[in-house]
Design an enzyme around this catalytic site. Sequence first.
Site, PDB file in Angstrom:
ATOM      1  N   SER A   7       0.796  -1.222  -0.159  1.00 18.54           N
ATOM      2  CA  SER A   7      -0.116   0.117   0.222  1.00 18.54           C
ATOM      3  C   SER A   7       0.861   1.298   0.103  1.00 18.54           C
ATOM      4  CB  SER A   7      -0.805   0.056   1.180  1.00 18.54           C
ATOM      5  OG  SER A   7      -1.508   1.336   1.427  1.00 18.54           O
ATOM      6  N   HIS A  65      -8.378   1.362  -3.954  1.00 20.22           N
ATOM      7  CA  HIS A  65      -9.388   1.257  -2.873  1.00 20.22           C
ATOM      8  C   HIS A  65      -9.915   2.596  -2.365  1.00 20.22           C
ATOM      9  CE1 HIS A  65      -9.535  -0.339   1.786  1.00 20.22           C
ATOM     10  NE2 HIS A  65     -10.710  -0.256   1.251  1.00 20.22           N
TER      11      HIS A  65
END
Length: 216
Positions: A7, A65
């Site tokens: 991430s 996301h």
Amino acid sequence: MTIIAPSLLSADFSILQSEVQSIENGGADWLHLDIMDGHFVPNITFGPIVIQSLRAHSRLFFDCHLMIEKPDAYIEDFVNAGSDLITIHAETVNHLHRSIQIIKSYGVKAGISLNPATPLSSLEYVLEEIDLVLLMSVNPGFGGQKFIPQVLPKIKMLKQMIMDRGLSTDIQVDGGVNAQTAPQIVSAGANVLVAGSFVFGSDNRAQAISELKNFI
Ligand code: DX5
Ligand code: ZN
């Protein structure tokens, strides 16, 4: 083989291009892009312009996301920026089936994310429509939080639900993933691991990625 999706949230934002290169060279499969709006979650990150800039410098699969309210209005922007997968939160939309169709209408993959407290029953009538389920193992908003163990039986139940229906939906887990938690998460049935602080906080990112991939 487990898919590893570092991430970007835990990267150094002053040198994003080389941060992405470091995980691409280090064996990452996907780049996980956490979009936060300060409404659905108590934090604000970045938008399509950053994704578009990075797209020109990376061949990684861009896993977007969205932790934003009213995501339908922004899906086209995130597709045009270069996303390969768009995941929205079930908690952010009134018409989940419609939102999924909007994502799919642009020819990208569609994912649905559930917060730790959101039951799997939200997926009951849409599971066949999606490519991926993202189970949050922390309350979304920040990197570096502790893994919530109650998600482990939830992963198992979801895996069963997917197998019972003869589907091959990806199960992604996000939050508190590290070398200690990854084995339990994968044993429970997940095949995509998001890791922010564990990968970007490591001096040797290639090693961190391979620890998540090959822990057995
Ligand atoms: C949290 C984000 C995560 C976060 C994970 O809201 O969705 O992707 O970056 O960070 P770690 O791996 O540090 O828990
Ligand atoms: Zn995330």
